[in-house]
Design an enzyme around this catalytic site. Structure first.
Site, PDB file in Angstrom:
ATOM      1  N   HIS A 134       0.920  -1.320   0.007  1.00 24.07           N
ATOM      2  CA  HIS A 134      -0.143   0.015   0.067  1.00 24.07           C
ATOM      3  C   HIS A 134       0.950   1.259  -0.119  1.00 24.07           C
ATOM      4  CE1 HIS A 134      -3.599   2.577   1.031  1.00 24.07           C
ATOM      5  NE2 HIS A 134      -2.474   2.970   1.927  1.00 24.07           N
ATOM      6  N   GLU A 135       1.763   1.474   1.016  1.00 26.29           N
ATOM      7  CA  GLU A 135       2.682   2.442   1.003  1.00 26.29           C
ATOM      8  C   GLU A 135       3.617   2.656  -0.459  1.00 26.29           C
ATOM      9  OE1 GLU A 135       2.297   4.585   2.978  1.00 26.29           O
ATOM     10  OE2 GLU A 135       0.925   3.175   4.454  1.00 26.29           O
ATOM     11  N   HIS A 138       1.449   4.290  -3.051  1.00 23.26           N
ATOM     12  CA  HIS A 138       1.406   5.522  -2.993  1.00 23.26           C
ATOM     13  C   HIS A 138       2.565   6.415  -3.610  1.00 23.26           C
ATOM     14  CE1 HIS A 138      -2.339   6.410  -0.277  1.00 23.26           C
ATOM     15  NE2 HIS A 138      -1.721   5.686   0.557  1.00 23.26           N
TER      16      HIS A 138
END
Length: 269
Positions: A134-135, A138
């Site tokens: 997820h990070e 980003h």
């Protein structure tokens, strides 16, 4: 008021100037990597000097290992899909910081922090991979620069209204309504869209890295249990609700597994 909000965010769409390789969609981004990354890197370095960075432990080594596997998987996907060199300006770094906050975050250019407080929720390396994916997503999707661009447009709309409106009473009403309107009709949905996009991209690249995408929903079930039902209503939040994320990740897991299979990954850790 609603018309003005819509005009501002229609301008956002018209101003979109960079394609997200994972979605094929144009994105709002006024700020090139050459402008955003140096500032982000400097802020990250300052943060590390002011906080307790954990090094040399099994957990710290795991954070680095998972981050390297997932960023490498992202580069494989990008190269295979016609985006070689997309990550040339990135400087990936993954640090574990001693802090009881249940969180992890990413700065533009691939600077990632995990807090020790999230490790009891992730529980396993695969759980860490869900959050790491997820990070990393980003960073891949330039969400930081997009947020900066949206904030700039929000300010432009406010300035335009203050210049155009001469009556002080009307101006006061405008500023109050504009702030609330752009927040709930624009900025918060914009942020939730980023979080959903990062969930989907992250699921895909964690699978390519060899981590089981079906475990992502399980992680968010643990996140939900840890929250104790204290999360705000979704429309008031920068993030989708836990239930929305669980449902999304469950639905997307087969597609992520199928994408991993294209890279010869058919068994997961």
């Amino acid at each position: 008021m609603r018309k003005l909000v819509l005009i501002v965010f229609v301008f956002i769409g018209v101003s979109a100037c960079k394609v997200n390789p994972f979605t094929g969609q144009k994105t709002l981004n006024f700020y090139p990597n050459s402008q955003v990354f140096p500032s982000a890197f400097a802020q990250y370095d300052t943060f590390l000097t002011e906080n307790n960075v954990v090094t040399g432990t099994t957990d710290a080594q795991m954070i680095t290992r998972v981050g390297q596997r997932i960023s490498s998987a992202a580069e494989r996907w990008l190269t295979a899909n016609g985006y070689p060199g997309y990550l040339k300006d990135y400087a990936w770094e993954y640090n574990l910081v001693k802090d009881e906050t249940v969180n992890a975050w990413c700065m533009p250019g691939g600077k990632i922090v995990f807090y020790t407080g999230i490790l009891p929720i992730t529980q396993t390396e695969t759980g860490v991979a869900v959050v790491m994916g997820h990070e990393v997503a980003h960073a891949l999707a330039d969400h930081g620069a997009q947020r900066m661009s949206a904030g700039t447009l929000q300010q432009v709309g406010a300035v335009a209204g203050n210049v155009a409106i001469k009556n002080q009473q009307t101006l006061g009403l405008f500023n109050q309504a504009y702030g609330v309107g752009t927040q709930y009709l624009g900025m918060l949905p914009f942020s939730r869209g980023h979080e959903t996009e990062a969930d989907r991209i992250g699921l895909q690249i964690m699978a390519i890295a060899g981590y089981d995408p079906y475990e992502a929903a399980e992680l968010w079930k643990r996140m939900k249990a840890n929250s104790g039902g204290q999360a705000p209503p979704e429309f008031m939040s920068t993030h989708p609700s836990n239930d929305t994320r669980i449902n999304n990740l469950t639905a997307w897991a087969p597609d992520a597994a199928a994408e991993a299979a294209k890279f010869g990954v058919t068994k997961f850790n």
